[in-house]
Each structure stands twice: as C-alpha cells, then as structure tokens.
Motif scaffolding. Structure first.
Motif, PDB file in Angstrom:
ATOM      1  N   ILE A  36       0.845  -1.201   0.000  1.00 58.29           N
ATOM      2  CA  ILE A  36       0.000   0.000   0.000  1.00 58.29           C
ATOM      3  C   ILE A  36       0.882   1.254   0.000  1.00 58.29           C
ATOM      4  CG2 ILE A  36      -1.677   1.339   1.339  1.00 58.29           C
ATOM      5  CD1 ILE A  36      -2.888  -1.118   0.009  1.00 58.29           C
ATOM      6  N   ALA A  37       1.946   1.266   0.805  1.00 58.71           N
ATOM      7  CA  ALA A  37       2.857   2.415   0.844  1.00 58.71           C
ATOM      8  C   ALA A  37       3.538   2.612  -0.508  1.00 58.71           C
ATOM      9  CB  ALA A  37       3.904   2.227   1.943  1.00 58.71           C
ATOM     10  N   VAL A  42       2.406   1.673  -3.513  1.00 56.00           N
ATOM     11  CA  VAL A  42       1.409   2.143  -4.476  1.00 56.00           C
ATOM     12  C   VAL A  42       1.080   3.619  -4.228  1.00 56.00           C
ATOM     13  CG1 VAL A  42      -1.010   1.891  -5.206  1.00 56.00           C
ATOM     14  CG2 VAL A  42       0.426  -0.132  -4.934  1.00 56.00           C
ATOM     15  N   ALA A  43       0.873   3.986  -2.949  1.00 55.58           N
ATOM     16  CA  ALA A  43       0.552   5.384  -2.622  1.00 55.58           C
ATOM     17  C   ALA A  43       1.701   6.315  -3.002  1.00 55.58           C
ATOM     18  CB  ALA A  43       0.225   5.518  -1.133  1.00 55.58           C
ATOM     19  N   GLY A  44       2.924   5.912  -2.713  1.00 52.80           N
ATOM     20  CA  GLY A  44       4.080   6.724  -3.065  1.00 52.80           C
ATOM     21  C   GLY A  44       4.251   6.869  -4.570  1.00 52.80           C
ATOM     22  N   THR A  45       3.979   5.805  -5.291  1.00 49.19           N
ATOM     23  CA  THR A  45       4.076   5.846  -6.749  1.00 49.19           C
ATOM     24  C   THR A  45       3.023   6.788  -7.328  1.00 49.19           C
ATOM     25  OG1 THR A  45       4.953   3.595  -6.796  1.00 49.19           O
ATOM     26  CG2 THR A  45       4.012   4.441  -8.849  1.00 49.19           C
ATOM     27  N   ILE A  46       1.801   6.702  -6.817  1.00 45.26           N
ATOM     28  CA  ILE A  46       0.732   7.599  -7.282  1.00 45.26           C
ATOM     29  C   ILE A  46       1.075   9.048  -6.944  1.00 45.26           C
ATOM     30  CG2 ILE A  46      -1.686   8.260  -6.933  1.00 45.26           C
ATOM     31  CD1 ILE A  46      -2.271   5.232  -6.588  1.00 45.26           C
ATOM     32  N   PHE A  47       1.598   9.279  -5.735  1.00 44.62           N
ATOM     33  CA  PHE A  47       1.985  10.629  -5.324  1.00 44.62           C
ATOM     34  C   PHE A  47       3.076  11.179  -6.240  1.00 44.62           C
ATOM     35  CE2 PHE A  47       4.575  13.454  -2.525  1.00 44.62           C
ATOM     36  CZ  PHE A  47       3.626  14.434  -2.329  1.00 44.62           C
TER      37      PHE A  47
END
Length: 139
Positions: A7-8, A10-15
């Motif tokens: 999850i971290a 994926v979230a970092g990649t999206i950010f």
C-alpha cells in the motif's frame, strides 16, 4: 512484502506520478508560481487546490469510520501549538523551496527525471536531516 508495504509503495508511486504530471518536479515551474510580479505560472495553485479538496473530503469521511482499512487506528495529530521552532522551520522550508524550486516530495520524484539537479537537492536535504538528527538527539 507485507500488505502495508505494498500500500505504501502504491501510494508513493501515485503521489510521485501526480507531482510529475502536475509539473511540480520542474523547479522553474515552482519559481514561476512564486514570481507574482513577473511571468506568473498558476499551475502550483491548481495542484494545491486539488490537494485541499482531497483533504477536505478525507476530513469529512474520517469521523464516520471506525478504523482505517489497512491500519489498526487513526493517527491524527492533536498538537496545535505555534512555537518559534515550528515557525522558524516553516520559514527555512519556504526559503529553501523558493531558492531551489523543489521540496522533498518533488525532489525525490525529480531524481527519475532530472537526476543531476535533483541529486544535489536530495543530498543537501539528507545532510540537513542528518544535522538536525545530530543536534537534536537526546543523550
């Protein structure tokens, strides 16, 4: 790899992708936003406005949730003191942001696009963090 790490990631990649698409990894764009009386670039205002809208929605949803989906509980800050240290840090951050045209998130994202320029910023960022850690350590 744990679900939390996935999850971290994926979230970092999206950010990072959002920062790149929004042009925030380009220091000239950030400095253009700060140039109010010259060739002003409003792009950053739209990026900040989008972030404010997302957070406004999140702050409306969170009180109705029992707990986060992938965490045991919420970690919402309770301290709201304005201390000289906080204000000084904000001023230092803003000055560095205005001079370099980067802040930590876009600086790390820019490593993939403009490695040479971003590396100088990231090295200075890490040196500042190390200096803070060394001077603030409790013995």
């Amino acid at each position: 790899m744990t679900m939390r790490a996935i999850i971290a990631l994926v979230a970092g990649t999206i950010f990072g992708a959002g920062l790149t698409v929004g042009g925030m990894t380009d220091p000239a764009r950030v400095r253009g936003f700060l140039d109010l009386f010259g060739d002003w670039d409003p792009t950053l205002a739209f990026v900040m406005g989008s972030a404010v809208m997302v957070m406004a929605i999140a702050w409306r949803i969170v009180p109705g949730m029992i707990r986060p989906i992938f965490e045991d509980g919420f970690h919402i800050p309770t301290n709201s003191d304005l201390t000289p240290r906080l204000i000084g840090g904000a001023v230092l951050f803003g000055a560095g942001w205005g001079i370099a045209g980067l802040c930590p998130g876009p600086g790390f994202a820019a490593l993939a696009i403009q490695p040479a320029g971003a590396a100088i910023f990231v090295i200075a960022l890490l040196a500042g963090m190390a200096l803070h850690w060394l001077t603030e350590r409790k013995n």
